[in-house]
Design an enzyme around this catalytic site. Sequence first.
Site, PDB file in Angstrom:
ATOM      1  N   GLU A 242     -27.695 -14.594 -37.685  1.00 34.83           N
ATOM      2  CA  GLU A 242     -27.015 -16.062 -37.591  1.00 34.83           C
ATOM      3  C   GLU A 242     -28.492 -16.566 -36.551  1.00 34.83           C
ATOM      4  O   GLU A 242     -28.198 -16.082 -34.760  1.00 34.83           O
ATOM      5  CB  GLU A 242     -26.512 -17.464 -37.234  1.00 34.83           C
ATOM      6  CG  GLU A 242     -26.340 -18.754 -37.768  1.00 34.83           C
ATOM      7  CD  GLU A 242     -26.209 -19.679 -37.314  1.00 34.83           C
ATOM      8  OE1 GLU A 242     -27.231 -19.857 -36.267  1.00 34.83           O
ATOM      9  OE2 GLU A 242     -25.491 -19.982 -36.142  1.00 34.83           O
TER      10      GLU A 242
ATOM     11  N   CYS B 276     -28.725 -23.954 -31.639  1.00 38.60           N
ATOM     12  CA  CYS B 276     -29.685 -23.618 -32.611  1.00 38.60           C
ATOM     13  C   CYS B 276     -29.944 -24.482 -33.683  1.00 38.60           C
ATOM     14  O   CYS B 276     -31.190 -23.808 -34.322  1.00 38.60           O
ATOM     15  CB  CYS B 276     -28.902 -21.841 -32.950  1.00 38.60           C
ATOM     16  SG  CYS B 276     -27.406 -22.164 -34.047  1.00 38.60           S
TER      17      CYS B 276
ATOM     18  N   LYS C 111     -18.634  -8.616 -29.185  1.00 42.85           N
ATOM     19  CA  LYS C 111     -19.164  -8.050 -28.183  1.00 42.85           C
ATOM     20  C   LYS C 111     -19.848  -9.477 -27.594  1.00 42.85           C
ATOM     21  O   LYS C 111     -20.523  -9.940 -28.349  1.00 42.85           O
ATOM     22  CB  LYS C 111     -20.754  -7.382 -28.088  1.00 42.85           C
ATOM     23  CG  LYS C 111     -20.311  -5.858 -26.994  1.00 42.85           C
ATOM     24  CD  LYS C 111     -21.101  -7.563 -26.474  1.00 42.85           C
ATOM     25  CE  LYS C 111     -23.010  -7.417 -26.085  1.00 42.85           C
ATOM     26  NZ  LYS C 111     -23.671  -8.614 -25.055  1.00 42.85           N
TER      27      LYS C 111
ATOM     28  N   GLU D  13     -39.440 -21.700 -30.090  1.00 47.44           N
ATOM     29  CA  GLU D  13     -37.846 -22.292 -29.975  1.00 47.44           C
ATOM     30  C   GLU D  13     -37.679 -22.150 -28.710  1.00 47.44           C
ATOM     31  O   GLU D  13     -37.654 -20.976 -28.178  1.00 47.44           O
ATOM     32  CB  GLU D  13     -36.554 -21.268 -30.227  1.00 47.44           C
ATOM     33  CG  GLU D  13     -35.801 -21.881 -30.211  1.00 47.44           C
ATOM     34  CD  GLU D  13     -34.412 -21.083 -31.304  1.00 47.44           C
ATOM     35  OE1 GLU D  13     -34.669 -19.608 -31.100  1.00 47.44           O
ATOM     36  OE2 GLU D  13     -33.377 -21.726 -31.498  1.00 47.44           O
TER      37      GLU D  13
ATOM     38  N   SER E  90     -30.637 -14.554 -30.991  1.00 47.13           N
ATOM     39  CA  SER E  90     -31.999 -14.247 -31.191  1.00 47.13           C
ATOM     40  C   SER E  90     -32.855 -13.972 -31.962  1.00 47.13           C
ATOM     41  O   SER E  90     -32.411 -13.325 -33.054  1.00 47.13           O
ATOM     42  CB  SER E  90     -32.565 -14.321 -29.770  1.00 47.13           C
ATOM     43  OG  SER E  90     -32.898 -12.817 -29.605  1.00 47.13           O
TER      44      SER E  90
HETATM   45  P1  ADP Z   1     -30.712 -15.010 -25.847  1.00 47.68           P
HETATM   46  O1  ADP Z   1     -32.287 -14.710 -26.408  1.00 47.68           O
HETATM   47  O2  ADP Z   1     -30.141 -15.820 -26.783  1.00 47.68           O
HETATM   48  O3  ADP Z   1     -29.232 -14.505 -24.918  1.00 47.68           O
HETATM   49  P2  ADP Z   1     -29.601 -12.751 -27.305  1.00 47.68           P
HETATM   50  O4  ADP Z   1     -30.261 -12.202 -28.436  1.00 47.68           O
HETATM   51  O5  ADP Z   1     -30.599 -11.819 -26.568  1.00 47.68           O
HETATM   52  O6  ADP Z   1     -29.787 -14.390 -26.953  1.00 47.68           O
HETATM   53  O7  ADP Z   1     -28.806 -12.591 -26.772  1.00 47.68           O
HETATM   54  C1  ADP Z   1     -27.301 -12.579 -27.989  1.00 47.68           C
HETATM   55  C2  ADP Z   1     -26.739 -11.763 -28.565  1.00 47.68           C
HETATM   56  O8  ADP Z   1     -26.653 -10.559 -28.039  1.00 47.68           O
HETATM   57  C3  ADP Z   1     -26.197 -11.432 -26.617  1.00 47.68           C
HETATM   58  O9  ADP Z   1     -24.804 -11.163 -27.162  1.00 47.68           O
HETATM   59  C4  ADP Z   1     -26.282 -10.452 -26.404  1.00 47.68           C
HETATM   60  O10 ADP Z   1     -25.952  -9.153 -25.115  1.00 47.68           O
HETATM   61  C5  ADP Z   1     -26.692  -9.110 -27.913  1.00 47.68           C
HETATM   62  N1  ADP Z   1     -27.855  -8.179 -27.409  1.00 47.68           N
HETATM   63  C6  ADP Z   1     -29.136  -8.096 -26.794  1.00 47.68           C
HETATM   64  N2  ADP Z   1     -29.738  -7.350 -26.451  1.00 47.68           N
HETATM   65  C7  ADP Z   1     -29.114  -6.831 -27.977  1.00 47.68           C
HETATM   66  C8  ADP Z   1     -29.405  -6.047 -28.480  1.00 47.68           C
HETATM   67  N3  ADP Z   1     -31.173  -5.184 -28.256  1.00 47.68           N
HETATM   68  N4  ADP Z   1     -28.505  -5.468 -29.562  1.00 47.68           N
HETATM   69  C9  ADP Z   1     -27.260  -5.215 -29.864  1.00 47.68           C
HETATM   70  N5  ADP Z   1     -26.829  -6.579 -29.047  1.00 47.68           N
HETATM   71  C10 ADP Z   1     -28.137  -7.617 -28.344  1.00 47.68           C
END
Ligand code: ADP
Length: 502
Positions: free
Chosen positions: A275, A309, A200, A406, A254
């Site tokens: 990570e 990161c 994904k 961050e 994140s």
């Molecule tokens: P950033 O804040 O740097 O955009 P995220 O952690 O939100 O990083 O996103 C990293 C990945 O996690 C993306 O592929 C995002 O679609 C996915 N993601 C975001 N929210 C969720 C969730 N609740 N469950 C699973 N994957 C998620």
Amino acid sequence: MNATAHDNFAHDLTRLSAPTRTALDRAPAHFIDGKWLPAQATLPVIDPSSGAPIAAIGAGGAEEIDQAVRAARQAFKSPAWAQMGPMSRERLLHRLATLIEDNAATLAELETIDNGMPLWAAQGPVVGGAAQVFHYYAGWPSKLAGRTQSVEGPVPGFTGIVRQEPVGVVGAIIPWNMPLLMAAWKLAPALAAGCTVVLKPAEDTSLTALYLADLIAEAGFPAGTVNVVTGRGAEAGEALVAHPDVAKISFTGSTAIGRRIGASAGRSLKKHSLELGGKSPTLIFDDADLDAAAEGAANGIFFNSGQICVAGSRLYVQDRVHDAVVERLSRHLPTIAVGAGLNPGTFMGPLVNAAQKARVGGYLEGAAAAGFGVMRGCPVPDDSGYFVSPAIVTGADVDAAVTREEIFGPVLCIYRFSDEDEAIALSNATDYGLASAIWSRDIGRVMRVSAALECGKVMVNNSGFPYAGLPEGGVKASGHGRDLGPEGIAQYLKTKCILIAP
Ligand code: ADP
């Protein structure tokens, strides 16, 4: 801003290569069981240098994820994959690495217009890096081995065999900052271990993962070994984490989302590795080569607009050389060439989206309002694209938001320290623990400080790069588990012990 300067911030999309154009124009679809499944709902793909939509991708959810996981599960058990010999798996992985190299120009162009990064970064660290990771893990399948040992049992002659088996279907969720590289970090070791994968990608940057799906099919991987479902995290991502047939979640992103995923995976007792974010310190000691150290500190935070990161966002400089280092960095700041990623000469592209731009702006406004020193680099347009000028913050408090949180943008906060103990204490005074950099020519000091730093990686007299053979990952709020190296493939293997009577 004059017209010429403004030109530097705009892409001429009419000059994209024909294969890139074709990739942008394709109908939104998910790659499931070796076939393209047309998307029922879509999301726009935005060019961060203009804010304009340039393509569309599928907005997948629970239904598409379920189909993909079922395909991956079937592929995992199918003779075509499960009984494929290790040498054959190696050949497929090498073929895929070579296909990435053959398609490097298109992949790099796609990455640049999707993420915003300069073309040279997309070509080298991202696309070149991804090919290297596939080549590296291609060497593993034939070397994976368990062990055999003699066992002292009720009668003599018992034998124990320890087998290493693939964990099963892997759910890989990746971020938008280095898209194709992150896909490689997850896919290559998982496939080398014999797993199958549902990938994904991040909704902001899915184009290279979709292009990669075609290369995976072309390399000859059996249908269903790799499936790519695009969509939002809260929909496709959550569905993948929650799916009962997924054996392991490999996540980079994140800390906030990592905590959610960890909690969900914990409830269903899924194996998971996370990570996450960082607030990595760079330490410059007074015996360092100051020119090299200042340049390294700048590269450590301004590369990829700070959207890394391991970015060295906190710089600690020893008292005696503090002013000299600040002076070098303030001279360097206005020379950082900000512009659209496809334009030659760009060092720093736009941020990935409007939210990131607003976030970075918010931290800088907060720093200025608190009375900290804020220096800005070259001016950038505010009326189009997600550009921000690189920044240096001085005099920030230890508990200020810019010190603790961050930012994930091109903002370097500079502080001072008096001795080794204080440098270590300040470095470790963070929730995070991803990476650190030390600049010093004193090997004893380097060894002492490296051992004392709470993090997963220490760069000594360099600003770092990932190497396929060395583990990447963190401690504390930066997560757990490791990508790359032998540690990376171990995460996709499970152990079974077989006890044999004589
Ligand atoms: P950033 O804040 O740097 O955009 P995220 O952690 O939100 O990083 O996103 C990293 C990945 O996690 C993306 O592929 C995002 O679609 C996915 N993601 C975001 N929210 C969720 C969730 N609740 N469950 C699973 N994957 C998620």
